[in-house]
Write a protein that holds these residues in place. Structure first.
Motif, PDB file in Angstrom:
ATOM      1  N   TYR A  82       0.858  -1.194   0.000  1.00 45.74           N
ATOM      2  CA  TYR A  82       0.000   0.000   0.000  1.00 45.74           C
ATOM      3  C   TYR A  82       0.883   1.228   0.000  1.00 45.74           C
ATOM      4  O   TYR A  82       1.844   1.306   0.764  1.00 45.74           O
ATOM      5  CB  TYR A  82      -0.899   0.009   1.249  1.00 45.74           C
ATOM      6  CG  TYR A  82      -1.784  -1.204   1.323  1.00 45.74           C
ATOM      7  CD1 TYR A  82      -2.897  -1.305   0.499  1.00 45.74           C
ATOM      8  CD2 TYR A  82      -1.499  -2.245   2.193  1.00 45.74           C
ATOM      9  CE1 TYR A  82      -3.701  -2.426   0.538  1.00 45.74           C
ATOM     10  CE2 TYR A  82      -2.303  -3.376   2.244  1.00 45.74           C
ATOM     11  CZ  TYR A  82      -3.406  -3.467   1.412  1.00 45.74           C
ATOM     12  OH  TYR A  82      -4.206  -4.571   1.437  1.00 45.74           O
ATOM     13  N   ARG A  83       0.526   2.210  -0.812  1.00 43.20           N
ATOM     14  CA  ARG A  83       1.437   3.336  -0.977  1.00 43.20           C
ATOM     15  C   ARG A  83       1.639   4.135   0.317  1.00 43.20           C
ATOM     16  O   ARG A  83       2.701   4.705   0.529  1.00 43.20           O
ATOM     17  CB  ARG A  83       1.018   4.250  -2.131  1.00 43.20           C
ATOM     18  CG  ARG A  83      -0.372   4.795  -2.052  1.00 43.20           C
ATOM     19  CD  ARG A  83      -0.742   5.568  -3.327  1.00 43.20           C
ATOM     20  NE  ARG A  83      -0.001   6.815  -3.480  1.00 43.20           N
ATOM     21  CZ  ARG A  83      -0.253   7.922  -2.797  1.00 43.20           C
ATOM     22  NH1 ARG A  83      -1.226   7.952  -1.909  1.00 43.20           N
ATOM     23  NH2 ARG A  83       0.456   9.011  -2.997  1.00 43.20           N
ATOM     24  N   HIS A  84       0.628   4.129   1.218  1.00 46.69           N
ATOM     25  CA  HIS A  84       0.815   4.895   2.451  1.00 46.69           C
ATOM     26  C   HIS A  84       1.880   4.278   3.368  1.00 46.69           C
ATOM     27  O   HIS A  84       2.379   4.935   4.265  1.00 46.69           O
ATOM     28  CB  HIS A  84      -0.513   5.051   3.202  1.00 46.69           C
ATOM     29  CG  HIS A  84      -1.066   3.765   3.746  1.00 46.69           C
ATOM     30  ND1 HIS A  84      -2.069   3.062   3.131  1.00 46.69           N
ATOM     31  CD2 HIS A  84      -0.736   3.048   4.846  1.00 46.69           C
ATOM     32  CE1 HIS A  84      -2.347   1.977   3.827  1.00 46.69           C
ATOM     33  NE2 HIS A  84      -1.550   1.941   4.879  1.00 46.69           N
ATOM     34  N   ALA A 279      -3.052   1.289 -10.363  1.00 48.82           N
ATOM     35  CA  ALA A 279      -3.246   1.329  -8.915  1.00 48.82           C
ATOM     36  C   ALA A 279      -2.754   0.051  -8.246  1.00 48.82           C
ATOM     37  O   ALA A 279      -2.310   0.071  -7.109  1.00 48.82           O
ATOM     38  CB  ALA A 279      -4.724   1.539  -8.599  1.00 48.82           C
ATOM     39  N   ILE A 305      -0.620   8.269  -8.274  1.00 49.24           N
ATOM     40  CA  ILE A 305      -0.470   7.073  -7.434  1.00 49.24           C
ATOM     41  C   ILE A 305       0.989   6.904  -7.002  1.00 49.24           C
ATOM     42  O   ILE A 305       1.272   6.424  -5.923  1.00 49.24           O
ATOM     43  CB  ILE A 305      -0.971   5.813  -8.178  1.00 49.24           C
ATOM     44  CG1 ILE A 305      -2.479   5.921  -8.460  1.00 49.24           C
ATOM     45  CG2 ILE A 305      -0.676   4.537  -7.404  1.00 49.24           C
ATOM     46  CD1 ILE A 305      -3.369   5.856  -7.249  1.00 49.24           C
ATOM     47  N   THR A 307       3.111   9.346  -6.411  1.00 50.08           N
ATOM     48  CA  THR A 307       3.633  10.475  -5.638  1.00 50.08           C
ATOM     49  C   THR A 307       3.979   9.992  -4.239  1.00 50.08           C
ATOM     50  O   THR A 307       3.234   9.213  -3.655  1.00 50.08           O
ATOM     51  CB  THR A 307       2.552  11.569  -5.517  1.00 50.08           C
ATOM     52  OG1 THR A 307       2.278  12.062  -6.810  1.00 50.08           O
ATOM     53  CG2 THR A 307       3.021  12.717  -4.644  1.00 50.08           C
TER      54      THR A 307
END
Ligand code: B12
Ligand code: SF4
Lengths: 442, 325
Positions: A82-84, A279, A305, A307
């Motif tokens: 997950y990108r976070h 994504a 997405i 960034t």
């Protein structure tokens, strides 16, 4: 999987000779585990240990890079689901498919459009990455001619797809010094593809509709000495593709499962496949058709997405002069969030109307976000005015606030005596009209 | 070579929420819509249940909107002056449910009165058998005045009333509670703010299975990445067992995407933006699809072509279940 200090220690000579600069092999092993030193600092590690240590420190998803004269597209090296959790690193390469049955003139026209396509998004030039040629005639010469046609107008990296590896060889002789991708190797055809990939230093795409076969194929291909592998999980529908992509990423990251530790490629026909591929984990996308109105949003989605969630894209705070403003021209104030800055700057620039754009340091936040977070208030605006010594630059002191923060106008007025504070429109699109109807009128 | 796929075992699950009430349940809807119930991340059928597909709502207005893209005005031109006809057209375009967004002012430029709002809602309810979500104009006073009247006049329909925000939720929640409706609760892209508002609302006594959570999103190019990530984080928190995040999520990609210059403006834009209509629809579609991938249960759209594309995608995302049981 990364090894612990103790596990590494077991692979070292254990003589404590100190030549690495550490008092003991164990101390050195600890530093290695923390990735603070290089293995090469120890002159005595055995070749066998070296191989084991290198294998264990390899990234869980191999970095693959496609190259041509002046261009490089990378995929792999991702570290999170997950990108976070951190960020996604290598934006999936966007390739447009051209069939070799197309007339040469069409191939050239399209290849040229792809070469030249460029769209600006918040100050960043976005481009399509390359072309994927698909042999739909089963003739090696056609593929070769298509490559020549493309290369006469387009220098971007190539992917070459055919059912039979033999049909790619004539084309590959045209791509000296490049690193293209070829494919798709399947359970029936992988051997010939592997030989060709090895001979021409190409990356190899491997396709299967299930993970068992994919893993088996990638191992066999690696056994032949080809390591630049790209996985093509060919799902039976959109949902199946999502599951396969997720499982591959998870196996690579969570289980350090080497046979699937490669970037993936998605062939996309629908918008849903494209959004999903961006994504959810594709390393490369091959889209069936090229149109500006599709390339633009896809490139923006990819940019968004990928960034870094920790760092909003920002511009330098300060004073920007647009359309050569004179001391009597108005000053528009905004924040240093890139999206905000460019939506305003583009409108003003496009209108041809001269203005100063004062960009306050709002820590990279949009107007309302910054206002709500206390990073864009009267005090900060006044500070920005003083920082660039605006009083000395303009003779008619007019400051236009974004309509969204109209509530600030009273406070800004008291912070900046002698300045005329105007409230602009809410949306940047309406700035030219406001400029002509309100600012120029009085 | 058999590959052992690691599976996530989640202790928590998303609540199941039903919008709309059938005649047998005290409403007039011909069908109801149930969302939520997930016990895994979006469409991960191999490790949990995704019992209800995400659904697509079409947003209509009580009168011709002043600030919509000319492309949308053209698309809906035959029905745009009549919310009942518009609702019927939206149903025909494939909507699973309708969002009626009330305007601040009526056709004559006067403030919309509670009676007018009620009349619009009733007309829409008569024109379609789908469940209905009603949004106020977005200003506290007007929202409260209009939504209370609507809520009372439609008791028992299980509408969803919105938008509750931290500055204005009490009146809307109270009237929803009294009249057997649901609410939508919006917070600005933040896990803790979302939880906080859900707590405040449920503290008033509205059961959690009558709250839809709207974590807010940005359009493609205008902050979608924040929306995408906050939704993933909210869904992960829900699955990990955090009760106050276990609500289905509603987002408004149609509103956001059609506000973007890319959708609104056809002239004087770079040639690299391509054809206006297709670009605008792509903008909405890609925004919505990306949010479906990150856990949206209800996406509110504006253009029929986007609705078609998003629904087709959802069908395939759900169909994968039979492949990986
Ligand atoms: C993305 C986003 C975020 C991101 C941050 C993005 C960023 N880097 O700024 C995140 C998730 C981090 C965030 C956080 C918060 N957010 Co926020 N966020 C948004 C969101 C969804 C989009 C903002 C955006 O990017 N807009 C696009 C840019 C281009 O818009 P803009 O800067 O306003 O510029 C436009 C105009 O203002 C105009 N313009 C700009 N400059 C100028 C200058 C002149 C002279 C003129 C005439 C016009 C003009 O042109 C632009 C284009 O039209 C909005 C809701 C929404 N959908 O709009 C909420 C929103 C702005 N956020 C809000 C809030 C409250 C917050 C938080 C305070 C929440 C919290 N308590 O944690 C935090 C604050 C941050 C912090 N404490 O660190 C609220 C603000 C409410 C209000 N009206 O006060 C909003 C409106 C959401 C809401 N409805 O509640 N947010
Ligand atoms: S140089 Fe090698 S053998 Fe010598 S102490 Fe360091 S790690 Fe041990």
């Amino acid at each position: 999987m990364a090894l612990s200090g103790i596990q590494i220690y077991k692979l070292l000579p254990q003589t404590n000779c100190k030549e690495c600069g550490f008092p003991t092999c164990l101390a050195f092993a600890m530093k290695l585990a923390a990735k603070q030193v290089e293995l090469s600092a120890c002159p005595y590690v055995s070749e066998e240990s070296k191989a084991l240590l290198e294998e264990s420190s390899a990234p869980p998803i191999r970095l693959i890079s496609l190259k041509s004269d002046g261009y490089e597209v990378k995929a792999g090296n991702e570290v999170v689901m997950y990108r976070h959790e951190k960020t996604f690193y290598n934006k999936p390469g966007l390739f447009v498919k051209i069939k070799t049955s197309s007339p040469e003139a069409d191939v050239k026209t399209l290849a040229q459009r792809i070469q030249e396509y460029r769209v600006n998004y918040v100050g960043i030039d976005l481009e399509v990455d390359g072309i994927a040629l698909e042999d739909d005639t089963n003739e090696g010469e056609k593929m070769k001619n298509a490559v020549k046609a493309v290369r006469s107008v387009c220098k971007k990296p190539l992917m070459l797809f055919a059912t039979s590896a033999a049909n790619l060889e004539p084309a590959l002789t045209e791509l000296n010094g490049e690193s293209p991708l070829i494919g798709c190797a399947t359970a029936d055809s992988w051997e010939k593809f592997a030989e060709l990939a090895k001979q021409y230093k190409a990356s190899l795409a491997v396709m299967a509709d299930n993970l068992d076969t994919l893993a088996e194929l990638s191992e066999k291909i690696k056994g032949k000495g080809v390591e630049d592998i790209v996985l093509v999980p060919h799902g039976k529908n959109l949902g199946h593709e999502l599951i396969l992509q997720t499982q591959i990423r998870r196996l690579a990251l969570k289980s350090n499962y080497r046979p699937l530790g490669y970037p993936t490629l998605a062939f996309c026909q629908t918008h849903a496949q494209m959004a999903q591929a961006i994504a959810k984990y594709a390393g490369f996308l091959v889209i069936d058709t090229f149109a500006e109105e599709l390339a633009y949003p896809l490139l923006v989605l990819r940019q968004n997405i990928y960034t870094d969630p920790q760092k909003p894209i920002q511009v330098q705070p300060g004073l920007y002069e647009i359309n050569n403003p004179q001391p009597t021209d108005p000053v528009l104030v905004t924040t240093n969030f890139s999206i905000t800055y460019f939506s305003v700057a583009n409108e003003v620039e496009g209108s041809g109307l001269p203005a100063y754009l004062l960009v306050a340091d709002a820590e990279g936040m949009s107007v309302l976000t910054a206002w709500a977070a206390g990073k864009f208030d009267a005090e900060r605006i006044a500070k920005a005015v003083k920082a660039v010594n605006l009083d000395a630059k303009v003779t008619r002191k007019r400051l236009v606030l974004p309509g969204a923060v109209a509530v600030l106008s009273g406070e800004v007025e008291s912070e900046l005596p002698g300045w005329e504070i105007r409230v602009g429109p809410r949306e940047a699109v309406d700035i030219p009209k406001f400029y002509k109807q309100v600012l120029q009128a009085n | 070579m058999p590959v052992e796929v690691p599976k996530e075992k989640w202790p928590g699950s998303v609540r199941t929420i039903t919008l709309g009430a059938l005649p047998s349940e005290g409403g007039t809807r011909k069908r109801v819509v149930t969302v939520g119930g997930e016990t895994a991340m979006p469409f991960m059928h191999f490790e949990g249940e995704i019992p209800n597909p995400p659904v697509v709502a079409i947003e209509i207005k009580d009168r011709k909107p002043d600030d919509w893209s000319p492309l949308l005005l053209e698309t809906w031109k035959d029905v745009i002056d009549d919310p009942a006809q518009w609702a019927a057209a939206a149903e025909a375009a494939g909507a699973d449910l309708i969002v009626l967004a009330l305007s601040l002012t009526n056709r004559n430029g006067e403030p919309t009165s509670p009676d007018e709002a009620v009349a619009s809602v009733k007309a829409v309810l008569r024109a379609t058998g789908l469940p209905l979500i009603v949004f106020g104009p977005g200003q506290a006073e007007a929202d409260n005045a209009l939504l209370v009247a609507v809520s009372e006049a439609t008791k028992g329909e299980r509408l969803a009333l919105g938008i509750c925000e931290d500055k204005n939720y009490r009146t809307i929640v109270a009237t929803a509670m009294a009249n057997d409706h649901l609410v939508t609760a919006r917070t600005p892209m933040d896990v803790n703010l979302a939880k906080q508002l859900n707590i405040l609302i449920s503290d008033m006594g509205l059961p959690l299975d009558r709250i839809l959570m709207d974590p807010t999103t940005g359009a493609l190019g205008y902050g979608i990445e924040y929306g995408f990530s906050v939704m993933e984080r909210l869904r992960l928190a829900a699955l990990q067992g955090d009760k106050m995040t276990q609500l289905p999520m509603i987002v408004t990609p149609g509103f956001e995407a059609w506000k973007a210059k890319e959708s609104k403006v056809g002239e004087g834009v770079p040639a690299s933006w391509g054809d206006w209509l297709n670009r605008a629809i792509n903008w909405e579609t890609l925004t919505a699809l990306t949010l479906v991938e990150s856990g949206a249960d209800i996406v509110v759209l504006r253009h029929p072509e986007s609705v078609k594309r998003v629904k087709a995608a959802i069908e395939e995302l759900m169909a994968a279940k039979s492949l990986v049981s």
